[in-house]
Scaffold this active site. Structure first.
Site, mmCIF file in Angstrom:
data_model
loop_
_atom_site.group_PDB
_atom_site.id
_atom_site.type_symbol
_atom_site.label_atom_id
_atom_site.label_comp_id
_atom_site.label_asym_id
_atom_site.label_seq_id
_atom_site.Cartn_x
_atom_site.Cartn_y
_atom_site.Cartn_z
ATOM 1 N N CYS A 4 -5.195 9.643 5.253
ATOM 2 C CA CYS A 4 -5.162 8.923 3.985
ATOM 3 C C CYS A 4 -5.396 9.805 2.782
ATOM 4 C CB CYS A 4 -6.237 7.852 3.981
ATOM 5 S SG CYS A 4 -5.981 6.655 5.232
ATOM 6 N N GLU A 36 0.973 7.410 -2.208
ATOM 7 C CA GLU A 36 1.717 7.908 -1.067
ATOM 8 C C GLU A 36 1.856 6.854 0.013
ATOM 9 O OE1 GLU A 36 -1.714 10.812 -0.517
ATOM 10 O OE2 GLU A 36 -0.954 10.615 1.513
ATOM 11 N N CYS A 64 -9.331 5.109 -4.780
ATOM 12 C CA CYS A 64 -10.151 4.083 -4.130
ATOM 13 C C CYS A 64 -11.602 4.303 -4.561
ATOM 14 C CB CYS A 64 -10.041 4.217 -2.613
ATOM 15 S SG CYS A 64 -10.930 2.946 -1.678
ATOM 16 N N CYS A 72 -12.741 10.121 3.945
ATOM 17 C CA CYS A 72 -11.413 9.730 3.455
ATOM 18 C C CYS A 72 -11.042 10.484 2.190
ATOM 19 C CB CYS A 72 -11.405 8.227 3.197
ATOM 20 S SG CYS A 72 -9.804 7.618 2.654
ATOM 21 N N CYS A 88 -15.805 6.200 1.180
ATOM 22 C CA CYS A 88 -16.023 6.622 2.577
ATOM 23 C C CYS A 88 -15.983 8.148 2.661
ATOM 24 C CB CYS A 88 -14.963 6.013 3.497
ATOM 25 S SG CYS A 88 -14.966 4.214 3.502
ATOM 26 N N CYS A 139 3.564 2.399 6.008
ATOM 27 C CA CYS A 139 2.183 2.313 5.547
ATOM 28 C C CYS A 139 2.187 2.396 4.032
ATOM 29 C CB CYS A 139 1.392 3.481 6.158
ATOM 30 S SG CYS A 139 -0.268 3.666 5.497
HETATM 31 N N1 SAH Z 1 -9.480 0.693 2.603
HETATM 32 C C1 SAH Z 1 -8.940 0.208 3.840
HETATM 33 C C2 SAH Z 1 -7.557 0.729 4.174
HETATM 34 C C3 SAH Z 1 -7.251 2.184 3.947
HETATM 35 S S1 SAH Z 1 -7.782 3.353 5.091
HETATM 36 C C4 SAH Z 1 -9.923 0.467 4.964
HETATM 37 O O1 SAH Z 1 -10.950 1.061 4.728
HETATM 38 O O2 SAH Z 1 -9.689 0.016 6.071
HETATM 39 C C5 SAH Z 1 -6.964 3.083 6.620
HETATM 40 C C6 SAH Z 1 -7.769 3.557 7.813
HETATM 41 O O3 SAH Z 1 -7.815 4.991 7.888
HETATM 42 C C7 SAH Z 1 -9.224 3.118 7.766
HETATM 43 O O4 SAH Z 1 -9.643 2.693 9.025
HETATM 44 C C8 SAH Z 1 -9.927 4.388 7.339
HETATM 45 O O5 SAH Z 1 -11.295 4.347 7.650
HETATM 46 C C9 SAH Z 1 -9.138 5.430 8.092
HETATM 47 N N2 SAH Z 1 -9.274 6.811 7.623
HETATM 48 C C10 SAH Z 1 -9.465 7.261 6.381
HETATM 49 N N3 SAH Z 1 -9.540 8.590 6.354
HETATM 50 C C11 SAH Z 1 -9.390 9.005 7.621
HETATM 51 C C12 SAH Z 1 -9.375 10.268 8.236
HETATM 52 N N4 SAH Z 1 -9.540 11.369 7.530
HETATM 53 N N5 SAH Z 1 -9.207 10.320 9.581
HETATM 54 C C13 SAH Z 1 -9.018 9.185 10.298
HETATM 55 N N6 SAH Z 1 -9.015 7.965 9.770
HETATM 56 C C14 SAH Z 1 -9.214 7.866 8.440
#
Ligand code: SAH
Length: 344
Positions: free
Chosen positions: A334, A88, A108, A115, A112, A101
């Site tokens: 994300c 997406e 992934c 996420c 985290c 984006c």
């Molecule tokens: N893997 C990379 C890029 C993808 S995530 C990274 O970790 O930076 C892009 C951003 O969105 C990251 O800062 C991630 O921590 C954040 N993110 C992921 N899920 C989120 C959520 N549910 N709410 C807010 N930010 C989120």
């Protein structure tokens, strides 16, 4: 799986065209056509070359499967890849230009806790052309051309960890900035990483002066380990050193992403600790209130506490902004949309 023509740069396409016994101008036609987001069948090449290419290469490696439009004008796209996988992307319209984006992996493996992209683990890496294909498809769908681009800015913040797919991402960055293509300047590109230290250091030497963004989300290693498994491998101090190295090599300041999670990292004490950690560094902090993910039990902070957090950083001389959450009515966070699509 067939190969992806958009993986090839101009020199590689030229070699292919020459090997097929075609005139050199065909390579330019082909490259321009592909960069306009056209399918092979729409590009004026000889029938022989088209046949040869379509036997070996995907006709349309990235196809827009569905488009969701938010009340704020943000669009979310589901892209279908040739092997049936789905990724997406989000398209956000601002006064200064439009930001796309993109995803760099299907799923992934960074894990985290907040996420959605990581819910099913990593399925596979995207090729350079599949990452580029998301941009070309959206630029075309929005009525853009190579001269009048509709996509002017890129963030690598969709599904996937860009530095876990290092070579393809570097190739993508060289393709998307290349002469004769869509030519988006590195200054208009942000790459976000959860903090893979060796790759951050390697990237500093690639001579691609983009906006390096690091997902921090905590002020101590102990706290960071609670939500980000990668923190077991690399310490915050190592990340800060790698950022300093990036600045030394490129002269570019760097950015930290900090998602505010209620009861986890969003108190006044955290704001003070963050200000202390980043004091005097050439950086900027992007705050965002966590987008709640259905499968996770973490909550975002209130708007009020987010502004209080921002105020504390500013008072201590840290450059920071609170990002508006765009497109939340259409699954802005994300991997949410893909997760929803796979559930249904
Ligand atoms: N893997 C990379 C890029 C993808 S995530 C990274 O970790 O930076 C892009 C951003 O969105 C990251 O800062 C991630 O921590 C954040 N993110 C992921 N899920 C989120 C959520 N549910 N709410 C807010 N930010 C989120």
């Amino acid at each position: 799986m067939k190969k992806v023509l958009q993986d090839l740069n101009f020199e590689e396409l030229s070699a292919l065209v020459a090997a097929a016994g075609e005139k050199p101008f065909r390579a330019k036609q082909l490259f321009e056509g592909l960069m306009q987001g056209k399918r092979l069948g729409e590009i004026p090449v000889s029938a022989a070359l088209r046949k040869r290419l379509s036997e070996e290469y995907e006709e349309e490696p990235v196809r827009i499967l569905e488009t969701f439009v938010s009340a704020d004008g943000t669009k979310k796209f589901l892209f279908l890849l040739a092997d049936g996988n789905i990724v997406e992307g989000v398209f956000m319209q601002y006064s200064y230009g439009n930001t796309q984006c993109v995803s760099t992996q299907v799923g992934c493996r960074m894990g985290c806790k907040f996420c959605a992209s990581t819910l099913g683990g990593r399925v596979r890496d995207l090729t350079a052309g599949e990452i580029l294909g998301q941009i070309l498809a959206v630029n075309r769908a929005e009525g853009g051309t190579l001269k009048e681009r509709k996509v002017t800015n890129i963030v690598l913040m969709g599904s996937g960890e860009p530095f876990d797919n290092y070579d393809n991402v570097i190739k993508f960055l060289r393709l998307v900035t290349a002469e004769g293509g869509i030519r988006i300047s590195a200054r208009n590109i942000s790459l976000s990483t959860c903090g893979l230290v060796p790759e951050m250091r390697r990237f500093a030497l690639e001579n691609i002066p983009l906006n390096l963004t690091v997902s921090l989300h905590a002020t101590t290693d102990e706290e960071r380990r609670r939500t980000m498994p990668i923190a077991k491998k690399y310490r915050i101090s190592e990340i800060l050193d790698a950022c300093a190295f990036y600045f030394e090599k490129t002269g570019r300041r760097y950015i930290f992403e900090y998602s505010l999670i209620e009861g986890e990292n969003a108190d006044e004490a955290h704001a003070l600790a963050l200000a202390e950690l980043l004091k005097g560094r050439p950086c900027h902090v992007n705050l965002i209130r966590l987008n709640e993910v259905k499968e996770r039990d973490l909550k975002g902070t209130s708007e009020k506490s987010a502004y209080r957090f921002l105020g504390i950083l500013e008072k201590h001389g840290i450059s920071a902004t609170l990002r508006r959450s765009m497109g939340s009515d259409i699954g802005g966070a994300c991997g949410q949309l893909r997760a929803k699509f796979l559930r249904s």
